[in-house]
Design a protein around this motif. Sequence first.
Motif, PDB file in Angstrom:
ATOM      1  N   ALA A  76      -6.763  11.476   6.873  1.00 40.07           N
ATOM      2  CA  ALA A  76      -6.205  10.682   5.771  1.00 40.07           C
ATOM      3  C   ALA A  76      -6.905  10.977   4.455  1.00 40.07           C
ATOM      4  O   ALA A  76      -7.285  10.072   3.713  1.00 40.07           O
ATOM      5  N   GLU A  77      -7.054  12.260   4.143  1.00 43.11           N
ATOM      6  CA  GLU A  77      -7.609  12.619   2.855  1.00 43.11           C
ATOM      7  C   GLU A  77      -6.731  12.023   1.758  1.00 43.11           C
ATOM      8  O   GLU A  77      -5.555  11.776   1.968  1.00 43.11           O
ATOM      9  N   GLN A  78      -7.343  11.817   0.621  1.00 38.38           N
ATOM     10  CA  GLN A  78      -6.610  11.341  -0.554  1.00 38.38           C
ATOM     11  C   GLN A  78      -6.027   9.938  -0.360  1.00 38.38           C
ATOM     12  O   GLN A  78      -5.025   9.604  -0.978  1.00 38.38           O
ATOM     13  N   SER A  79      -6.605   9.120   0.506  1.00 37.84           N
ATOM     14  CA  SER A  79      -6.065   7.769   0.686  1.00 37.84           C
ATOM     15  C   SER A  79      -7.081   6.708   0.285  1.00 37.84           C
ATOM     16  O   SER A  79      -8.291   6.923   0.353  1.00 37.84           O
ATOM     17  N   ALA A  80      -6.557   5.573  -0.108  1.00 40.37           N
ATOM     18  CA  ALA A  80      -7.355   4.395  -0.435  1.00 40.37           C
ATOM     19  C   ALA A  80      -7.274   3.426   0.752  1.00 40.37           C
ATOM     20  O   ALA A  80      -6.442   3.606   1.651  1.00 40.37           O
ATOM     21  N   PRO A  81      -8.098   2.384   0.770  1.00 39.01           N
ATOM     22  CA  PRO A  81      -8.103   1.461   1.914  1.00 39.01           C
ATOM     23  C   PRO A  81      -6.753   0.826   2.243  1.00 39.01           C
ATOM     24  O   PRO A  81      -6.500   0.480   3.391  1.00 39.01           O
ATOM     25  N   ASP A  82      -5.885   0.670   1.271  1.00 37.25           N
ATOM     26  CA  ASP A  82      -4.584   0.039   1.534  1.00 37.25           C
ATOM     27  C   ASP A  82      -3.456   1.074   1.628  1.00 37.25           C
ATOM     28  O   ASP A  82      -2.300   0.777   1.360  1.00 37.25           O
TER      29      ASP A  82
END
Length: 163
Positions: A76-82
């Motif tokens: 999940a590169e490039q992802s934020a917690p939500d």
Amino acid sequence: MSDITVRRADPAEYDAVGALTVAVYRDLRGGHPGEYDAQLQDVAARAAQGEVYIAVDSDGHLLGSVTFAPHGSEYAEQSAPDEAVFRMLAVAPGARGRGAGRALVETCVDRARSLGLRRLRLSTQLSMRAAHRLYETMGFTRTPDDDWSPRPGIDLITYALDL
């Protein structure tokens, strides 16, 4: 699309899913093997870090697959917690145009919504134009500020869907 079912891949199917994914990505590279092949083939690792979904027809033939990865997964590169990411979308050449790719992406959208996430992201190669058209018709928008390169010579463009 009524003859297509999307479900979680069973461990007994991992070899076939990996082989299909490698074949599709090699086809995109003109048939040449690549460094990414080992990661594409290792469906067990993908399933341990996320969720691997497959599309099958009414006879149980494998049409395609995708990996859904929540934030925190190594996929999940490039992802934020939500946010979540989907990766390694692959549709068998003979199944293209039948709705398998759309059904797999819809499954990822539904999964992200069921987790209460704000956004679903993806990275794709510039050459994957048919996939880009699919994403755009499904409401994904380009996010050029997030375009990135996992290693020299591999440039990825990004899309996101606000949920």
